[in-house]
Design a protein around this motif. Structure first.
Motif, PDB file in Angstrom:
ATOM      1  N   LYS A  99       0.688  -1.215   0.031  1.00 34.65           N
ATOM      2  CA  LYS A  99       0.047   0.086   0.035  1.00 34.65           C
ATOM      3  C   LYS A  99       0.796   1.189   0.093  1.00 34.65           C
ATOM      4  O   LYS A  99       0.378   2.435   0.308  1.00 34.65           O
ATOM      5  CB  LYS A  99      -1.114   0.089   1.163  1.00 34.65           C
ATOM      6  N   LYS A 100       2.105   1.146  -0.305  1.00 32.06           N
ATOM      7  CA  LYS A 100       2.983   2.331  -0.423  1.00 32.06           C
ATOM      8  C   LYS A 100       3.155   3.120   0.677  1.00 32.06           C
ATOM      9  O   LYS A 100       3.385   4.236   0.641  1.00 32.06           O
ATOM     10  CB  LYS A 100       2.699   2.934  -1.597  1.00 32.06           C
ATOM     11  N   THR A 101       3.046   2.488   2.023  1.00 33.55           N
ATOM     12  CA  THR A 101       3.325   3.243   3.210  1.00 33.55           C
ATOM     13  C   THR A 101       5.041   3.048   3.364  1.00 33.55           C
ATOM     14  O   THR A 101       5.575   1.858   3.512  1.00 33.55           O
ATOM     15  CB  THR A 101       2.656   2.570   4.555  1.00 33.55           C
ATOM     16  N   PRO A 102       5.675   4.048   3.465  1.00 35.76           N
ATOM     17  CA  PRO A 102       7.105   4.110   3.950  1.00 35.76           C
ATOM     18  C   PRO A 102       7.549   3.299   5.194  1.00 35.76           C
ATOM     19  O   PRO A 102       6.723   3.316   6.027  1.00 35.76           O
ATOM     20  CB  PRO A 102       7.579   5.528   4.175  1.00 35.76           C
ATOM     21  N   ILE A 103       8.304   2.310   4.987  1.00 31.45           N
ATOM     22  CA  ILE A 103       8.457   1.512   6.157  1.00 31.45           C
ATOM     23  C   ILE A 103       9.238   1.997   7.344  1.00 31.45           C
ATOM     24  O   ILE A 103       8.951   1.796   8.526  1.00 31.45           O
ATOM     25  CB  ILE A 103       9.570   0.429   5.727  1.00 31.45           C
ATOM     26  N   ARG A 104       9.883   3.204   7.088  1.00 32.98           N
ATOM     27  CA  ARG A 104      10.504   4.011   8.352  1.00 32.98           C
ATOM     28  C   ARG A 104       9.262   5.254   9.062  1.00 32.98           C
ATOM     29  O   ARG A 104      10.046   5.688   9.565  1.00 32.98           O
ATOM     30  CB  ARG A 104      11.732   4.543   7.679  1.00 32.98           C
ATOM     31  N   SER A 105       8.334   5.136   8.363  1.00 30.28           N
ATOM     32  CA  SER A 105       7.448   6.067   8.915  1.00 30.28           C
ATOM     33  C   SER A 105       6.895   5.620   9.993  1.00 30.28           C
ATOM     34  O   SER A 105       7.042   4.610  10.329  1.00 30.28           O
ATOM     35  CB  SER A 105       6.260   6.342   7.750  1.00 30.28           C
ATOM     36  N   MET A 106       6.329   6.545  10.736  1.00 29.07           N
ATOM     37  CA  MET A 106       5.732   6.389  12.164  1.00 29.07           C
ATOM     38  C   MET A 106       4.332   5.315  12.061  1.00 29.07           C
ATOM     39  O   MET A 106       4.401   4.400  13.096  1.00 29.07           O
ATOM     40  CB  MET A 106       5.152   7.688  12.880  1.00 29.07           C
ATOM     41  N   PHE A 166      -4.249   7.670  15.280  1.00 29.23           N
ATOM     42  CA  PHE A 166      -5.207   8.800  15.143  1.00 29.23           C
ATOM     43  C   PHE A 166      -4.645  10.167  15.531  1.00 29.23           C
ATOM     44  O   PHE A 166      -4.663  11.125  14.732  1.00 29.23           O
ATOM     45  CB  PHE A 166      -6.538   8.479  15.819  1.00 29.23           C
ATOM     46  N   ILE A 167      -3.609  10.085  16.454  1.00 26.74           N
ATOM     47  CA  ILE A 167      -2.896  11.086  16.990  1.00 26.74           C
ATOM     48  C   ILE A 167      -1.951  11.671  16.091  1.00 26.74           C
ATOM     49  O   ILE A 167      -1.903  12.607  15.524  1.00 26.74           O
ATOM     50  CB  ILE A 167      -2.301  10.967  18.350  1.00 26.74           C
ATOM     51  N   TYR A 168      -1.193  10.464  15.357  1.00 23.84           N
ATOM     52  CA  TYR A 168      -0.270  10.973  14.338  1.00 23.84           C
ATOM     53  C   TYR A 168      -0.993  11.573  13.061  1.00 23.84           C
ATOM     54  O   TYR A 168      -0.348  12.503  12.437  1.00 23.84           O
ATOM     55  CB  TYR A 168       0.411   9.710  13.977  1.00 23.84           C
ATOM     56  N   SER A 169      -2.053  11.079  12.918  1.00 16.02           N
ATOM     57  CA  SER A 169      -2.684  11.659  11.536  1.00 16.02           C
ATOM     58  C   SER A 169      -3.222  13.262  11.742  1.00 16.02           C
ATOM     59  O   SER A 169      -3.380  13.774  10.745  1.00 16.02           O
ATOM     60  CB  SER A 169      -4.069  11.041  11.187  1.00 16.02           C
ATOM     61  N   LEU A 170      -2.988  13.679  12.884  1.00 13.95           N
ATOM     62  CA  LEU A 170      -3.339  15.129  13.087  1.00 13.95           C
ATOM     63  C   LEU A 170      -2.413  15.915  12.580  1.00 13.95           C
ATOM     64  O   LEU A 170      -2.640  17.048  12.296  1.00 13.95           O
ATOM     65  CB  LEU A 170      -3.551  15.339  14.714  1.00 13.95           C
ATOM     66  N   GLY A 171      -1.174  15.451  12.653  1.00 14.29           N
ATOM     67  CA  GLY A 171      -0.012  16.047  12.032  1.00 14.29           C
ATOM     68  C   GLY A 171       0.309  15.722  10.553  1.00 14.29           C
ATOM     69  O   GLY A 171       1.257  16.188  10.000  1.00 14.29           O
ATOM     70  N   ASP A 172      -0.445  14.642  10.010  1.00 15.38           N
ATOM     71  CA  ASP A 172      -0.202  14.336   8.578  1.00 15.38           C
ATOM     72  C   ASP A 172      -1.531  14.044   7.998  1.00 15.38           C
ATOM     73  O   ASP A 172      -2.190  13.062   8.164  1.00 15.38           O
ATOM     74  CB  ASP A 172       0.414  12.916   8.547  1.00 15.38           C
ATOM     75  N   ASP A 230      -2.472  13.612   5.008  1.00 13.32           N
ATOM     76  CA  ASP A 230      -2.308  12.478   4.096  1.00 13.32           C
ATOM     77  C   ASP A 230      -2.593  11.085   4.531  1.00 13.32           C
ATOM     78  O   ASP A 230      -2.918  10.349   3.873  1.00 13.32           O
ATOM     79  CB  ASP A 230      -1.017  12.675   3.284  1.00 13.32           C
ATOM     80  N   PHE A 231      -2.456  10.928   5.842  1.00 10.09           N
ATOM     81  CA  PHE A 231      -2.733   9.759   6.497  1.00 10.09           C
ATOM     82  C   PHE A 231      -4.039   9.548   6.946  1.00 10.09           C
ATOM     83  O   PHE A 231      -4.539  10.262   8.067  1.00 10.09           O
ATOM     84  CB  PHE A 231      -1.766   9.463   7.651  1.00 10.09           C
ATOM     85  N   THR A 232      -5.048   9.449   6.180  1.00 14.05           N
ATOM     86  CA  THR A 232      -6.349   9.364   6.355  1.00 14.05           C
ATOM     87  C   THR A 232      -6.870   8.241   7.425  1.00 14.05           C
ATOM     88  O   THR A 232      -6.297   7.206   7.593  1.00 14.05           O
ATOM     89  CB  THR A 232      -7.392   9.412   5.084  1.00 14.05           C
TER      90      THR A 232
END
Length: 259
Positions: free
Chosen positions: A45-52, A91-97, A99-101
């Motif tokens: 799904k093209k999520t960067p492996i080093r992403s949070m 969900f908390i992470y998505s507040l700052g990103d 694009d992470f829906t």
């Protein structure tokens, strides 16, 4: 074909002694497989492996497998708490990103739960009874082998052409019949439950569900337009390709409370 057979033989030579021994080595390997399976899904799904989100979900999948060992720290409903913790963190992470829906969070949590519970159930079933685990693995492997061999020789009618064009109805039936025969012989020598007939019917049901698990994995790969979930196992693809049937069957066993 030769590469596929050699990979399977090498994997079995390593896997069978590990299953026979069980205990913490098996659990550690199942944690690693859950992490690798989750990594494969994230890559599809093209999520960067080093992403949070990737780090959180990979750790979450492994933590589910270790659910029993974490119970002293988590208390009752430990597995639920792990999954909810992942949801809250994502969900908390998505507040700052932006694009992470929510859709991304849903897909991630769905797969880490499915993968984590599947590999957790493998360990739990081994701890409960080696013969029970052996029977389940025989059902899955014989179904897979029978469907492949019989489908190649006699297959004509497509089972699900829009999801997996190579699978046939003849192969599917042949795999289930072979599984039923092998299960029937196994249960004669190792009568694991009171009713031989009901147990055999249940094994046939699991054989069909194993094939459904295979189709589910094929559907996921088709959604992400990829042939294999990974390339770790030459001739077999990735961890999710190899354990597609096993994961669904073990999730079903977990749901109905056999473990």
């Amino acid at each position: 074909m030769l590469v596929r057979v050699l990979t399977a033989l090498i994997a079995l030579l390593l896997f069978i002694p590990l299953v026979l021994y069980g205990s913490w080595p098996l659990e550690l390997v199942m944690v690693a497989l859950a992490a690798l399976g989750m990594t494969e899904f994230l890559q599809m799904k093209k999520t960067p492996i080093r992403s949070m989100p990737a780090i959180i979900s990979i750790i979450g999948a492994g933590a589910i497998v270790m659910g029993d060992r974490l119970l002293p720290f988590l208390g009752d409903f430990g597995m639920v708490k792990i999954i909810l913790s992942v949801i809250v963190l994502l969900f908390i992470y998505s507040l700052g990103d932006l694009d992470f829906t929510t859709h991304e969070i849903g897909a991630t949590v769905l797969m880490l739960s499915y993968i984590g519970v599947g590999f957790y159930s493998f360990v739990a079933l081994r701890n409960y009874s080696l013969p029970h685990l052996g029977l389940i693995l025989l059902v899955i492997w014989s179904t897979d082998s029978g469907a492949y061999l019989i489908g190649r020789k006699f297959g004509k009618r497509k089972l699900s052409p829009s999801i997996s064009p190579n699978k046939t109805i003849e192969g599917s039936v042949g795999g289930t019949v072979l599984s039923a025969v092998i299960s029937g012989v196994f249960l004669i020598y190792y009568p694991l439950f009171d009713s031989y007939l009901l147990t055999l019917i249940f094994m046939i049901f699991l054989s069909v569900m194993g094939q459904a698990g295979d189709l589910i994995e094929s559907k996921i790969k088709r959604e992400f337009n990829t042939k294999d979930s990974g390339h770790l196992l030459p001739g077999h693809g990735g961890i999710l390709d190899r354990f597609d049937s096993t994961l669904l069957v073990l999730n079903i066993l977990f749901i109905i409370g056999i473990l």
